[in-house]
Motif scaffolding. Structure first.
Motif, PDB file in Angstrom:
ATOM      1  N   ALA A  49       0.812  -1.207   0.000  1.00  8.26           N
ATOM      2  CA  ALA A  49       0.000   0.000   0.000  1.00  8.26           C
ATOM      3  C   ALA A  49       0.852   1.266   0.000  1.00  8.26           C
ATOM      4  O   ALA A  49       0.467   2.274  -0.579  1.00  8.26           O
ATOM      5  CB  ALA A  49      -0.950  -0.009   1.197  1.00  8.26           C
ATOM      6  N   ILE A  50       2.021   1.198   0.618  1.00  9.91           N
ATOM      7  CA  ILE A  50       2.880   2.388   0.604  1.00  9.91           C
ATOM      8  C   ILE A  50       3.295   2.700  -0.823  1.00  9.91           C
ATOM      9  O   ILE A  50       3.265   3.852  -1.267  1.00  9.91           O
ATOM     10  CB  ILE A  50       4.110   2.159   1.507  1.00  9.91           C
ATOM     11  N   GLY A  51       3.647   1.657  -1.560  1.00 11.60           N
ATOM     12  CA  GLY A  51       4.027   1.875  -2.957  1.00 11.60           C
ATOM     13  C   GLY A  51       2.873   2.450  -3.752  1.00 11.60           C
ATOM     14  O   GLY A  51       3.046   3.377  -4.554  1.00 11.60           O
ATOM     15  N   THR A 170      10.731   4.948   0.849  1.00 10.43           N
ATOM     16  CA  THR A 170       9.613   5.686   0.264  1.00 10.43           C
ATOM     17  C   THR A 170       9.513   7.076   0.877  1.00 10.43           C
ATOM     18  O   THR A 170       9.315   8.064   0.172  1.00 10.43           O
ATOM     19  CB  THR A 170       8.293   4.918   0.487  1.00 10.43           C
ATOM     20  N   VAL A 171       9.666   7.145   2.188  1.00 13.06           N
ATOM     21  CA  VAL A 171       9.588   8.453   2.839  1.00 13.06           C
ATOM     22  C   VAL A 171      10.738   9.343   2.354  1.00 13.06           C
ATOM     23  O   VAL A 171      10.548  10.532   2.080  1.00 13.06           O
ATOM     24  CB  VAL A 171       9.600   8.291   4.372  1.00 13.06           C
ATOM     25  N   ASN A 172      11.919   8.752   2.220  1.00 12.46           N
ATOM     26  CA  ASN A 172      13.043   9.530   1.691  1.00 12.46           C
ATOM     27  C   ASN A 172      12.757  10.034   0.290  1.00 12.46           C
ATOM     28  O   ASN A 172      13.089  11.163  -0.063  1.00 12.46           O
ATOM     29  CB  ASN A 172      14.319   8.677   1.668  1.00 12.46           C
ATOM     30  N   PHE A 173      12.130   9.170  -0.489  1.00  7.56           N
ATOM     31  CA  PHE A 173      11.756   9.571  -1.848  1.00  7.56           C
ATOM     32  C   PHE A 173      10.847  10.791  -1.800  1.00  7.56           C
ATOM     33  O   PHE A 173      11.054  11.780  -2.496  1.00  7.56           O
ATOM     34  CB  PHE A 173      11.049   8.399  -2.534  1.00  7.56           C
ATOM     35  N   LEU A 204       6.910   8.620 -14.258  1.00 13.64           N
ATOM     36  CA  LEU A 204       7.399   7.263 -14.467  1.00 13.64           C
ATOM     37  C   LEU A 204       8.238   6.811 -13.276  1.00 13.64           C
ATOM     38  O   LEU A 204       8.152   5.669 -12.837  1.00 13.64           O
ATOM     39  CB  LEU A 204       8.225   7.243 -15.752  1.00 13.64           C
ATOM     40  N   ALA A 205       9.034   7.741 -12.747  1.00 13.23           N
ATOM     41  CA  ALA A 205       9.879   7.388 -11.601  1.00 13.23           C
ATOM     42  C   ALA A 205       9.017   6.891 -10.440  1.00 13.23           C
ATOM     43  O   ALA A 205       9.295   5.862  -9.832  1.00 13.23           O
ATOM     44  CB  ALA A 205      10.707   8.593 -11.176  1.00 13.23           C
ATOM     45  N   ALA A 206       7.936   7.625 -10.166  1.00 13.68           N
ATOM     46  CA  ALA A 206       7.064   7.223  -9.058  1.00 13.68           C
ATOM     47  C   ALA A 206       6.380   5.893  -9.358  1.00 13.68           C
ATOM     48  O   ALA A 206       6.284   5.009  -8.497  1.00 13.68           O
ATOM     49  CB  ALA A 206       6.017   8.307  -8.800  1.00 13.68           C
ATOM     50  N   PHE A 207       5.920   5.765 -10.578  1.00 10.68           N
ATOM     51  CA  PHE A 207       5.202   4.549 -10.971  1.00 10.68           C
ATOM     52  C   PHE A 207       6.119   3.331 -10.856  1.00 10.68           C
ATOM     53  O   PHE A 207       5.740   2.292 -10.312  1.00 10.68           O
ATOM     54  CB  PHE A 207       4.709   4.727 -12.410  1.00 10.68           C
ATOM     55  N   VAL A 208       7.337   3.486 -11.363  1.00 11.74           N
ATOM     56  CA  VAL A 208       8.291   2.380 -11.344  1.00 11.74           C
ATOM     57  C   VAL A 208       8.706   2.052  -9.906  1.00 11.74           C
ATOM     58  O   VAL A 208       8.783   0.890  -9.523  1.00 11.74           O
ATOM     59  CB  VAL A 208       9.516   2.743 -12.215  1.00 11.74           C
ATOM     60  N   PHE A 209       8.906   3.087  -9.119  1.00  5.63           N
ATOM     61  CA  PHE A 209       9.267   2.869  -7.715  1.00  5.63           C
ATOM     62  C   PHE A 209       8.155   2.088  -7.016  1.00  5.63           C
ATOM     63  O   PHE A 209       8.406   1.106  -6.316  1.00  5.63           O
ATOM     64  CB  PHE A 209       9.487   4.225  -7.033  1.00  5.63           C
ATOM     65  N   GLY A 210       6.922   2.511  -7.239  1.00  2.45           N
ATOM     66  CA  GLY A 210       5.787   1.809  -6.645  1.00  2.45           C
ATOM     67  C   GLY A 210       5.710   0.368  -7.111  1.00  2.45           C
ATOM     68  O   GLY A 210       5.467  -0.552  -6.325  1.00  2.45           O
ATOM     69  N   ALA A 211       5.941   0.156  -8.401  1.00  2.00           N
ATOM     70  CA  ALA A 211       5.890  -1.206  -8.939  1.00  2.00           C
ATOM     71  C   ALA A 211       6.968  -2.072  -8.291  1.00  2.00           C
ATOM     72  O   ALA A 211       6.741  -3.246  -7.971  1.00  2.00           O
ATOM     73  CB  ALA A 211       6.064  -1.163 -10.453  1.00  2.00           C
ATOM     74  N   ALA A 212       8.141  -1.480  -8.090  1.00  3.57           N
ATOM     75  CA  ALA A 212       9.228  -2.246  -7.484  1.00  3.57           C
ATOM     76  C   ALA A 212       8.865  -2.668  -6.061  1.00  3.57           C
ATOM     77  O   ALA A 212       9.085  -3.821  -5.671  1.00  3.57           O
ATOM     78  CB  ALA A 212      10.502  -1.414  -7.481  1.00  3.57           C
ATOM     79  N   THR A 213       8.250  -1.762  -5.299  1.00  8.79           N
ATOM     80  CA  THR A 213       7.867  -2.156  -3.945  1.00  8.79           C
ATOM     81  C   THR A 213       6.778  -3.223  -3.985  1.00  8.79           C
ATOM     82  O   THR A 213       6.744  -4.116  -3.135  1.00  8.79           O
ATOM     83  CB  THR A 213       7.371  -0.960  -3.108  1.00  8.79           C
ATOM     84  N   ALA A 214       5.891  -3.128  -4.989  1.00  7.95           N
ATOM     85  CA  ALA A 214       4.851  -4.160  -5.104  1.00  7.95           C
ATOM     86  C   ALA A 214       5.497  -5.520  -5.333  1.00  7.95           C
ATOM     87  O   ALA A 214       5.074  -6.528  -4.763  1.00  7.95           O
ATOM     88  CB  ALA A 214       3.897  -3.824  -6.239  1.00  7.95           C
ATOM     89  N   ALA A 215       6.541  -5.549  -6.157  1.00 10.55           N
ATOM     90  CA  ALA A 215       7.220  -6.808  -6.424  1.00 10.55           C
ATOM     91  C   ALA A 215       7.857  -7.347  -5.145  1.00 10.55           C
ATOM     92  O   ALA A 215       7.816  -8.552  -4.869  1.00 10.55           O
ATOM     93  CB  ALA A 215       8.275  -6.617  -7.509  1.00 10.55           C
TER      94      ALA A 215
END
Ligand SMILES: Nc1ncnc2c1ncn2[C@@H]1O[C@H](COP(=O)(O)OP(=O)(O)OP(=O)(O)O)[C@@H](O)[C@H]1O
Ligand SMILES: Nc1ncnc2c1ncn2[C@@H]1O[C@H](COP(=O)(O)OP(=O)(O)OP(=O)(O)O)[C@@H](O)[C@H]1O
Ligand SMILES: CC(C)C[C@H](N)C(=O)O
Ligand SMILES: [Mg+2]
Ligand SMILES: [Mg+2]
Lengths: 316, 236, 371, 260, 292
Positions: A49-51, A170-173, A204-215
């Motif tokens: 959910a954070i991602g 994520t918070v650092n991001f 895209l950066a946010a989307f990809v970051f979120g996807a990575a955390t989902a993985a």
């Protein structure tokens, strides 16, 4: 400078305290398998959910396809760890899952992030379904039967530590130039562009970051539950994560924690209600939203820096 | 015709209008001037029933309005030309005007109303099949006024009709407001352009941070040094 | 001897049996039917005083929990049942996916579970191929049923070319298809899939219509198969349609329409006709009808058997300790169930005979034995 | 004559059938203060949009004279144009409403302070160094424009006039050479307009930049600018000093009206 | 060749079902920009209503369908009143979650009250298959196709020609201004929900009759597909919803016809994405670019 150090120390202390607390309770037998299961589910949901909150709440992109990226991480672990049954194998599988998820997010994101609002939601939902249907029809993923007997390579401690790391990152991001850029784009894309921000790249950066955390979340899920199937990653799974985000407050990481815990506890308590469970759950959902439309915490964040400062918190 | 007494309006914790009282007599042009954020638009929205007052009374022709729903207020004869025009994009000019007459039951007289609007604003007649969203700013302002006129209002509320308009349009708009008034519609006019507004108004009120600071006839206020200093840009 | 073993859970005054079941979510329909079978069985047992352990008869207490058809929840429900509710055995889950997710927690607590309907061959096995000590099932595993169907299609129907329509939204359809293809010696002329919840099969059937085929093998559940039969017959496809036990439900003919439900066959452990030969079945069918006012579906029968298998294991070991119950289940022999006479093999799969039923005008007119 | 900063030649913009800009050529020089006026719908905002890359041109060239020589900016994205040194404000205020004044300004500085993606995730010393430097610079700018008291307020809480001011500060934070202001005085009363007039002059002098502004308020335009372009129906109607324009009969007829 | 003709018929009748559902989606979305997740479940309620009144009260088919429309309209209005209206000024994503909650409630409430089992729908109209050469089409298929097209035209007429229709469009683009010309927001939105839900009610009875199988979860998949159809057609546009429905129906049929049945949904979603990339607001949607 001092306040920053102090705040960071408080956070680190809190995390270590949490770990010791759970460990102690587990040792004392107060936390049994059942409660551990609940805590781990909450932890994994927090990661997921954070991602998604980063994507929806902070960058303002409405994605309905989070479960697709989770599936990638889960299947990477489900496929790799039975052959390499070591902790190293698990982290390798997690890494590979993240890489594939990033690639998939780029493929999905580059064209679709141009879309707005609900159109983006539908497109990402479609993309996630395509991922799921591929998994459902491939040999290596064992089709609809899914994969079971996955080695138990993730303990509650693994989940806890990775949850902390994901949260910190994520918070650092969010509290960096990147975070401000994506929030600016959320607020006003045209103005952000006029300030020289390459909006596609930041989104895209946010989307990809979120996807990575989902993985990462998916990978932990596979290693802890030890069974995965395509049906675990359907639209309803994406929606379940979305519910956590919205219930906690879109744009509040603290809220995501609170919502994951509240929903995790609710879900466990409702096991006692048999068939009525989903009825109570849905009513609870509707009522919470009606009485707390901005989510449990709105955009409020727990902050230790603030306690040290003199000034009063900003009011709405 | 309309009496506002001790009106208080809040946005959540913010009090935008603080005990404001004023009145409008039939046939007048009354103007409300004041700085940005003084609460002018808030007052208009409250009269129209879009916002609910926290306290105070709004009385229109012996009828109390503060609890009446927006459509009923339109029905009672109060039409607003909102700030920022708010025409219906995607609908043609003519459909916008039709919607202005949404509550009218006197179909027989509709044709006359269209005629009146097109007389005031000939350009709208030319553009009647065009998508309202593609009109220029000035044309949109005319459409918004035309739409309000279609309801055959007894009282018309105008919120900064000159905003963003070229000087030549501004003059035209004020002329038309006078014409509308002359044809029997009472007007409450909010303006940033205080000089022009006061010069066509019978009476005016000066609003500052939610309070009425001054009131008087248009001419009195125009001559008032305090008003000149603050709202007319010194000697202009 | 209340605390005979240090391992596992032991029953107190009552024997607590847990139910980890799909009561909501996509498999709720099956879970619901299984719950009915379980409740019927437990009612009967308690009416007769309970299960005899030592010298006393203990009543059975059911703890029913919904796993939402979710793997995560199934694991959690399993943990709750064994840790907090202290059940000595579990019936369920219905599906293989939710079932496998529960295995680690069942094993950790040393409490056995009997799934009425988890059909994947690997369900009862560990990765290494060793058997899962605490995991049992009451149904066939797919390989057996799929290959039986292949034998039937070849030997009895003499079909040289078949088309396959598979429900590929769960392992059930795909597993059966895999087994069928492996055993079938004729030609597979076409292999298509559908999803649970699909309602329109006209496109697939139209494409099949002009293919030269002697039969259609369509493993899946009655809700989709009923529609497939209906639409195939309406489209003028007359070849035999052969399916699996997911079709063994009176609703199949209702959905298909009796006039369409012709030349339809399915493999099943449990024949509604078996009432004539199997007295347990006859009793069950009657009791079910009395309680729920419908003909008993297969899933209810399997779930009913699952409860009685646990009862048999307890009585055999003369202990309501969960580890003992697992032992009892593993060595179950010639258990007379509704779905046949069951002997548990080394891999915790019940060995029981299989029959093929044939529908004519929506009614079971004929049964075949498959060897 | 001062040296040129931006030249646009033969610009054309069509929206479907509508010819919003037809063959317009303009040039803005270093350190100039230029006005752009014209009736509603004349194409003023559209011209800004073309020059800033928000709307792609249908035809014509836009050249920007940078330190590194002449650069053609038509066909570039708004972000690229902004990075090349062109900034703007909007006719309808477009602040980052939920974010604080400080963040609004820092966001505009994004491209001037690179802290590194990985180092921001890991919070390396480099991250803190860059972050501090950026914040100090932003606070300085905020102080110059008298916004320090509200630096921690979300932009949406500010009064209208202050929001307009913040939008200008934000535009300046991108370190532009050329600043476009679209109706900065819209909705302001004369007193506020007078403040704004002073502010615009100050910016142009202190920051050594070129300012181009669209405005319907003649009291502002005629006092502040050195040179004016007048647009009508998408074409240039006139060009000249305020004095010349005020007396131009065509402009009076199309725009200023009788007694202005 | 004949197969292609027959497949076209298959595609059109499947498409008409999606179209019927998409109409309701598009109306509700058009006016309050809410993805009404519960729309598919209202369709399910319509089917169960039909099942009940035909089986128990022995209604004729027409009576069943009309009463189902009425019943669903009522349900739609109640749902809007209780669950969406309190959130009218909240973020849209909040209302979306409530809609999901309502969907869960209807699905599980019905499962709880009437069990999750599939049941067969009473066949009040006897299926008659017409043969045209080797092509065949049934009376029920024609009925559905006809109803879908008829309702689409009716809706288009309501929206374009009636005063209520104009009010709906006005509310859709600018609720505040709509109030200022005397339009009652609540009535207009309720009316839209009633209309959209009545469409779903009609669809429920028709599809129940056609497939002869209904269950409490039957609304889930078609609901999502219908929404995709509405998006493809340009959400908010009535002809768009129908077109989108037919496109999906024909597409699914075509993919299955060429033997790729396992990928039928994947292809639908792929086409959805491609269409959105080329036409970001769908086929008939107006791509309103923000004016700067
Ligand atoms: N929706 C809202 N929520 C919160 N505060 C608001 C809202 N609308 C207006 N305000 C505040 O209420 C006060 C009065 O606003 P209002 O719009 O009535 O002013 P105004 O006199 O019309 O100003 P302007 O000349 O800018 O139109 C302002 O301080 C404004 O910030
Ligand atoms: N994106 C667009 N699509 C279609 N037409 C447009 C678009 N943008 C502008 N126009 C049209 O181009 C013309 C010029 O508009 P523009 O906004 O440039 O006018 P302006 O001179 O800034 O007017 P104002 O003083 O009212 O702001 C108008 O007729 C407008 O409707
Ligand atoms: C109840 C059925 C859906 C279970 C199925 N036989 C499985 O093993 O998954
Ligand atoms: Mg105002
Ligand atoms: Mg403009």
């Amino acid at each position: 400078m001092r306040t920053r150090l102090k705040a960071n120390l408080v956070w680190a202390g809190l995390m270590i305290f949490g770990f010791i607390l759970i460990d102690g309770l587990e040792f004392a037998g107060i936390i049994n398998t059942f409660i551990e299961n609940m805590l781990v589910t909450i932890g994994i949901n927090v990661i997921l959910a954070i991602g998604l909150n980063l994507i929806i709440g902070f960058s303002g992109q409405f994605s309905l396809g989070h479960a697709g990226f989770m599936a990638i991480g889960a299947y990477a672990t489900g496929i790799i760890t039975p052959t390499i049954t070591t902790i190293g194998g698990f982290y390798l599988s997690m890494f590979i899952g993240v890489i594939i998820a990033i690639i998939a997010a780029l493929i999905v994101g580059i064209p679709t992030l141009r879309l707005r609002g609900d159109y983006l939601a539908i497109a990402t939902m479609g993309a996630a379904e395509i991922i799921r249907l591929l998994i459902n029809n491939l040999k290596i993923t064992n089709g609809a039967a899914g994969i079971f007997n996955i080695p138990a390579l993730a303990s509650w401690a693994t989940v806890y530590v990775i949850m902390c790391i994901t949260t910190i990152m994520t918070v650092n991001f969010i509290h960096s130039r990147s975070g401000r850029a994506i929030m600016a784009i959320r607020e006003d894309e045209i103005a952000a562009e006029a300030m020289g921000l390459n909006t596609t790249r930041w989104k895209l950066a946010a989307f990809v970051f979120g996807a990575a955390t989902a993985a990462v979340g998916g990978s932990l899920h596979a290693a802890y539950i030890q069974t995965i199937a395509p049906s675990d990653f359907n639209i309803m799974a994406s929606i379940a994560i979305l519910i956590i985000v919205v219930l906690g407050g879109v744009g509040s990481i603290t809220g995501t924690f609170v919502a994951a815990i509240v929903l995790g506890a609710l879900d466990t308590i409702l096991q006692n209600f048999g068939t009525l469970r989903m009825i109570i759950y849905s009513l609870a959902l509707i009522l919470i939203m009606i009485f707390k439309p901005a989510g449990l915490l709105g955009t409020w964040e727990l902050s230790f820096k603030r306690f040290n400062r003199q000034e009063v918190a900003d009011h709405e | 015709m309309l009496t506002v007494k001790d009106l208080v309006v809040n946005y959540g914790a913010i009090q935008a209008v603080k005990k404001v009282s004023f009145d409008i007599h039939t046939g007048e042009i009354v103007t409300l001037i004041g700085a940005n954020g003084a609460g002018k638009s808030t007052i208009l929205k409250t009269i129209s029933g879009i916002l609910r007052p926290t306290s105070g009374q709004i009385t229109y022709q012996q009828q109390s309005l503060q609890k009446v729903a927006a459509p009923k207020i339109v029905h009672a004869g109060i039409s607003q030309v909102p700030e920022g025009r708010h025409i219906f994009p995607g609908l043609s000019v003519q459909e916008n005007l039709q919607l202005g007459a949404f509550l009218r039951r006197d179909r027989a007289n509709l044709a006359q109303s269209y005629q009146d609007v097109y007389n005031y604003f000939p350009v709208l007649k030319q553009r009647r099949h065009q998508d309202a969203a593609t009109l220029s700013g000035g044309e949109q302002q005319m459409l918004a006024m035309g739409r309000a006129l279609m309801a055959k209002p007894k009282l018309m509320l105008l919120d900064e009709p000159s905003m963003g308009l070229a000087p030549i349009f501004i003059q035209e708009i004020f002329t038309i407001i006078q014409a509308i008034n002359a044809a029997g519609t009472t007007v409450l006019l909010i303006e940033q352009n205080a000089k022009q507004a006061l010069s066509i108004a019978n009476r005016g009120y000066v609003l500052a941070s939610g309070h009425i600071k001054l009131s008087g006839t248009g001419a009195e206020l125009l001559a008032n040094p305090a008003v000149q200093e603050a709202y007319l840009g010194g000697k202009l | 001897k209340s605390n005979g073993s240090s391992q596992g859970n032991t029953a107190g005054k009552t024997i607590k049996i847990g139910v980890n079941m799909e009561l909501s979510g996509s498999a709720a329909g099956y879970g619901e039917q299984e719950k009915q079978g379980i409740q019927l069985a437990v009612n009967q047992i308690n009416k007769q005083g309970g299960i005899k352990v030592g010298n006393t008869k203990k009543k059975v207490q059911l703890v029913i929990r919904d796993n939402k058809t979710s793997n995560t929840t199934s694991a959690s429900v399993a943990a709750q049942l064994v840790n907090n509710d202290k059940v000595v055995a579990v019936v369920g889950p219905a599906a293989t996916n939710a079932g496998t997710a529960a295995i680690p927690n069942m094993t950790k607590a040393a409490v056995p579970s009997v799934s009425p309907s988890a059909t994947d061959p690997g369900y009862t096995l560990q990765k290494s191929g060793k058997v899962q000590s605490y995991i049992f099932r009451a149904c066939y595993q797919n390989n057996f049923q799929g290959s039986s169907a292949a034998t039937f299609v070849t030997k009895t129907l003499k079909a040289k070319r078949v088309a396959i329509l598979t429900d590929n939204s769960s392992d059930y359809g795909t597993g059966l298809t895999k087994a069928f293809k492996k055993a079938y010696t004729g030609t597979v002329a076409s292999s298509q899939t559908f999803q649970e919840g699909d309602k329109d099969f006209n496109a697939i059937l139209t494409a099949l219509k002009h293919k030269k085929i002697d039969a259609i093998y369509a493993p899946g559940y009655y809700s989709e198969l009923g529609l497939i039969i209906k639409q195939a017959r309406q489209a003028g496809i007359k070849v035999p349609i052969v399916g699996s036990d997911g079709m063994a439900d009176a609703k199949l003919a209702k959905i298909a329409g009796n006039s369409n439900a012709n030349n339809v066959y399915y493999t099943t452990p449990f024949s509604t006709k078996s009432g004539t030969t199997n007295t347990t079945a006859a009793k069950f069918l009657k009791a079910f009808k009395a309680k729920y006012h419908t003909t008993a579906p297969t899933f209810s029968a399997l779930a009913y058997d699952s409860v009685y298998m646990i009862k048999a294991a307890i009585e055999k070991e003369d202990s309501a300790n969960s580890v003992k119950i697992a032992n009892g289940l593993a060595s179950l022999k010639n258990f007379k169930g509704v779905t046949g006479t069951i002997t548990m093999n080394k891999q915790h799969n019940p060995e029981k005979s299989i029959v093929v039923e044939k529908l004519t005008n929506g009614i079971v007119k004929q049964t075949y034995n498959v060897k | 004559m001062s040296s040129p900063l931006l030249t646009a030649t033969q610009l054309v913009k069509n929206f479907g059938g509508l010819n919003a800009i037809s063959n317009v050529s303009v040039h803005f020089d270093q350190n100039e203060l230029i006005g752009l006026i014209g009736p509603n719908g004349a194409g003023k905002t559209t011209l800004f949009n073309l020059l800033t890359g928000v709307t792609p041109v249908s035809a014509g060239t836009i050249s920007l004279y940078t330190d590194h020589g002449v650069k053609t900016v038509n066909g570039q994205t708004p972000a690229q144009v902004a990075q090349a040194g062109v900034s703007r404000t909007f006719q309808n205020i477009r602040l980052f409403k939920e974010l604080t004044v400080l963040d609004n300004v820092r966001i505009a500085m994004t491209n001037h302070y690179h802290e590194g993606f990985i180092s921001s995730l890991l919070r390396t010393p480099k991250f803190y160094r860059t972050e501090t430097a950026m914040t100090v610079a932003a606070e300085k700018l905020i102080a110059i424009f008298d916004l320090s008291a509200v630096a921690d307020q979300p932009a949406k809480n500010l009064p209208y006039g202050v929001q307009r001011r913040l939008e200008i500060v934000r535009a300046l934070a991108t370190k532009p050479k050329l600043l476009f202001l679209d109706e900065p005085a819209a909705g302001m009363n004369p007193e506020e307009t007078a403040d704004l007039t002073r502010l615009i002059r100050q910016i142009q002098q202190d920051f050594h930049i070129t300012v181009v502004l669209i405005e319907h308020d003649m009291s502002l335009v005629m006092t502040v600018v050195e040179r004016l372009y007048v647009l009508e129906h998408g074409a240039l109607l006139a060009e000249g000093t305020p004095r010349e324009i005020q007396q131009n009969p065509a402009v009076i007829k199309a725009y200023l009206g009788g007694d202005a | 060749m004949q197969t292609i003709g027959q497949q076209l018929i298959n595609g059109l009748s499947l498409g008409s079902i999606y179209a019927l559902l998409a109409l309701g989606y598009t109306m509700v979305y058009g006016i309050i920009k809410l993805i009404n997740f519960a729309h598919g479940d209202i369709y399910m309620l319509g089917a169960f209503w039909g099942y009940y009144v035909i089986n128990v009260l022995h209604f004729s088919f027409i009576a069943a369908m009309l009463s189902a429309m009425l019943f669903c309209a009522l349900v739609g209005v109640i749902i809007e009143y209780c669950a969406y209206r309190p959130l009218r000024h909240s973020p849209r994503i909040t209302a979306l979650i409530t809609a999901i909650g309502v969907s869960f409630l209807l699905e599980n409430g019905m499962s709880y009250l009437f069990t999750a089992n599939t049941r067969s729908f009473p066949q009040v109209i006897k299926t008659v298959t017409y043969h045209l050469g080797s092509l065949q089409i049934s009376n029920v298929q024609l009925l559905i196709l006809g109803t879908a097209c008829g309702l689409m035209l009716l809706l288009e007429l309501i929206i374009k020609k009636t005063t209520m229709g104009k009010a709906m469009r006005a509310v859709a683009v600018d609720p505040t201004a709509a109030q200022l010309v005397g339009i009652n927001l609540n009535h207009t939105i309720s009316f839209t929900f009633a209309l959209g839900s009545a469409m779903a009610g009609a669809a429920g009875v028709l599809i129940g009759l056609y497939y002869n199988s209904i269950d409490p979860l039957m609304g889930m998949t078609p609901g999502i597909k219908a929404f995709v159809a509405a998006v493809i057609g340009g959400i908010g546009s009535v002809p768009g919803a129908s077109l989108g429905g037919f496109i999906i129906g024909i597409l699914e049929t075509a993919v299955q016809a060429i033997g790729l049945s396992a990928y039928k949904d994947a292809v639908v979603y792929l086409v959805l994405i491609v269409i959105l990339l080329v036409m970001p607001a769908g086929i008939f949607g107006k791509n309103v670019k923000e004016k700067v």
